[in-house]
Design a protein around this motif. Sequence first.
Motif, mmCIF file in Angstrom:
data_model
loop_
_atom_site.group_PDB
_atom_site.id
_atom_site.type_symbol
_atom_site.label_atom_id
_atom_site.label_comp_id
_atom_site.label_asym_id
_atom_site.label_seq_id
_atom_site.Cartn_x
_atom_site.Cartn_y
_atom_site.Cartn_z
ATOM 1 N N CYS A 33 5.011 4.744 26.006
ATOM 2 C CA CYS A 33 5.477 3.384 25.500
ATOM 3 C C CYS A 33 5.063 3.296 24.023
ATOM 4 O O CYS A 33 5.532 2.849 23.187
ATOM 5 C CB CYS A 33 5.107 2.424 26.378
ATOM 6 S SG CYS A 33 6.051 2.293 27.712
ATOM 7 N N LEU A 45 7.123 5.394 21.597
ATOM 8 C CA LEU A 45 8.353 4.815 21.526
ATOM 9 C C LEU A 45 8.389 3.552 20.647
ATOM 10 O O LEU A 45 9.267 3.391 19.789
ATOM 11 C CB LEU A 45 9.086 4.731 22.553
ATOM 12 C CG LEU A 45 9.586 5.961 23.412
ATOM 13 C CD1 LEU A 45 10.243 5.565 24.818
ATOM 14 C CD2 LEU A 45 10.427 6.924 22.594
ATOM 15 N N LEU A 46 7.380 2.766 21.018
ATOM 16 C CA LEU A 46 7.207 1.423 20.442
ATOM 17 C C LEU A 46 6.641 1.112 19.100
ATOM 18 O O LEU A 46 6.760 0.208 18.352
ATOM 19 C CB LEU A 46 6.961 0.409 21.307
ATOM 20 C CG LEU A 46 7.967 0.265 22.498
ATOM 21 C CD1 LEU A 46 7.059 -0.700 23.639
ATOM 22 C CD2 LEU A 46 8.953 -0.160 22.429
ATOM 23 N N LYS A 84 12.868 7.227 33.483
ATOM 24 C CA LYS A 84 14.103 6.536 33.397
ATOM 25 C C LYS A 84 14.032 5.025 32.959
ATOM 26 O O LYS A 84 14.446 4.593 32.106
ATOM 27 C CB LYS A 84 14.997 6.827 34.170
ATOM 28 C CG LYS A 84 16.379 6.325 33.788
ATOM 29 C CD LYS A 84 17.463 6.666 35.114
ATOM 30 C CE LYS A 84 18.866 6.359 34.804
ATOM 31 N NZ LYS A 84 19.798 6.761 35.963
ATOM 32 N N TYR A 121 12.129 4.413 29.605
ATOM 33 C CA TYR A 121 12.963 4.938 28.697
ATOM 34 C C TYR A 121 14.041 3.519 28.338
ATOM 35 O O TYR A 121 14.191 3.081 27.144
ATOM 36 C CB TYR A 121 13.635 6.067 28.874
ATOM 37 C CG TYR A 121 14.927 6.246 27.848
ATOM 38 C CD1 TYR A 121 14.665 6.733 26.632
ATOM 39 C CD2 TYR A 121 16.225 6.023 28.138
ATOM 40 C CE1 TYR A 121 15.619 6.941 25.506
ATOM 41 C CE2 TYR A 121 17.227 6.362 27.258
ATOM 42 C CZ TYR A 121 16.926 6.797 26.133
ATOM 43 O OH TYR A 121 17.832 6.957 25.093
ATOM 44 N N HIS A 122 14.537 3.083 29.351
ATOM 45 C CA HIS A 122 15.809 2.160 29.097
ATOM 46 C C HIS A 122 14.957 0.814 28.715
ATOM 47 O O HIS A 122 15.578 0.018 27.902
ATOM 48 C CB HIS A 122 16.412 1.803 30.348
ATOM 49 C CG HIS A 122 17.499 2.807 30.549
ATOM 50 N ND1 HIS A 122 18.789 2.859 29.625
ATOM 51 C CD2 HIS A 122 17.449 3.990 31.513
ATOM 52 C CE1 HIS A 122 19.378 4.017 30.041
ATOM 53 N NE2 HIS A 122 18.697 4.514 30.958
ATOM 54 N N HIS A 123 13.874 0.573 29.068
ATOM 55 C CA HIS A 123 13.028 -0.793 28.701
ATOM 56 C C HIS A 123 12.566 -0.751 27.395
ATOM 57 O O HIS A 123 12.711 -1.586 26.708
ATOM 58 C CB HIS A 123 11.684 -1.105 29.668
ATOM 59 C CG HIS A 123 10.878 -2.154 29.534
ATOM 60 N ND1 HIS A 123 11.471 -3.294 29.793
ATOM 61 C CD2 HIS A 123 9.827 -2.440 28.870
ATOM 62 C CE1 HIS A 123 10.500 -4.260 29.554
ATOM 63 N NE2 HIS A 123 9.533 -3.774 29.148
ATOM 64 N N CYS A 124 12.047 0.395 26.942
ATOM 65 C CA CYS A 124 11.630 0.660 25.610
ATOM 66 C C CYS A 124 13.023 0.540 24.524
ATOM 67 O O CYS A 124 12.903 0.049 23.386
ATOM 68 C CB CYS A 124 10.652 1.903 25.413
ATOM 69 S SG CYS A 124 9.072 1.884 26.209
ATOM 70 N N LEU A 125 13.768 1.006 24.937
ATOM 71 C CA LEU A 125 15.200 1.086 24.290
ATOM 72 C C LEU A 125 15.548 -0.471 24.180
ATOM 73 O O LEU A 125 15.963 -0.695 22.937
ATOM 74 C CB LEU A 125 16.352 1.798 25.013
ATOM 75 C CG LEU A 125 17.577 2.365 24.225
ATOM 76 C CD1 LEU A 125 17.151 3.351 23.334
ATOM 77 C CD2 LEU A 125 18.463 2.938 25.155
ATOM 78 N N ASN A 126 15.520 -0.858 25.157
ATOM 79 C CA ASN A 126 16.134 -2.669 24.925
ATOM 80 C C ASN A 126 14.974 -3.448 24.018
ATOM 81 O O ASN A 126 15.582 -4.262 23.038
ATOM 82 C CB ASN A 126 15.913 -3.245 26.179
ATOM 83 C CG ASN A 126 17.209 -2.643 27.129
ATOM 84 O OD1 ASN A 126 18.261 -2.331 26.712
ATOM 85 N ND2 ASN A 126 16.847 -2.812 28.396
ATOM 86 N N ASN A 181 13.155 -1.773 21.499
ATOM 87 C CA ASN A 181 13.389 -1.404 20.205
ATOM 88 C C ASN A 181 14.743 -2.118 19.433
ATOM 89 O O ASN A 181 14.794 -2.231 18.376
ATOM 90 C CB ASN A 181 13.604 0.017 20.151
ATOM 91 C CG ASN A 181 12.261 0.744 20.026
ATOM 92 O OD1 ASN A 181 11.297 0.133 19.246
ATOM 93 N ND2 ASN A 181 12.028 1.934 20.627
ATOM 94 N N LYS A 182 15.716 -2.305 20.473
ATOM 95 C CA LYS A 182 17.158 -2.872 20.160
ATOM 96 C C LYS A 182 16.823 -4.318 19.692
ATOM 97 O O LYS A 182 17.173 -4.913 18.384
ATOM 98 C CB LYS A 182 17.958 -2.869 21.153
ATOM 99 C CG LYS A 182 19.401 -3.367 20.830
ATOM 100 C CD LYS A 182 20.446 -3.113 21.682
ATOM 101 C CE LYS A 182 21.954 -3.688 21.363
ATOM 102 N NZ LYS A 182 22.702 -3.846 22.484
#
Length: 199
Positions: A46, A49-50, A86, A89-94, A96-97
Amino acid sequence: MFLKPSHSPSPTPNHIEQIVQEIQQGDIEQFRTVIQRFQRQMYVYCKLLLNDKDQAEDAVQDIFIKSYQDINSYSPTVSFQAWLYKIAYHHCLNLNKKKANDRKLFHIFKELYRSTLQYHIDSSSELQDILDPLSMEEKHILLLRAVEEYSYDEIAEVMDLKPATIRKKYERLRKKLNNEHQPQEGGYIHESAFHKSRG
């Protein structure tokens, strides 16, 4: 924020699968073993990614909460570790969005107040001061209209309201922002000051 690592040997993938089955059968105490096994690598993942230590720590907690809540949906068609990644990934993607939208919103307002109202926004804290007095509904409409560039019809669909109602609320919101932050000479926030939105 981390649990203390266990002194026992790290569980093997097969052992993890067995532990997950026991959790699914109601032995919730076993989830502590899952956290101890994966918390460090989830944090490193995390943080990469963050690019934010505090946000990564919060993300790890959220990821384990979600994985616990969804544990019964897991099946060993993939490894538990892959399933956990998985979710991460989706949590960090959200996240970052959201950060990208926050930056976009900041620049929208910065240009908006500079070009239309001659009001300079120099920091995200100033932007927060502008947004804080708004209701949740007003923030929602503003984000969908000015950042996501939704049409009034699209916003109406999301909020289960009539497009005409959304348009009126948005006009009142623009006037409210104008009245609260206009300079001595005044000015008006025109639709064109926001990013071009669809009809």
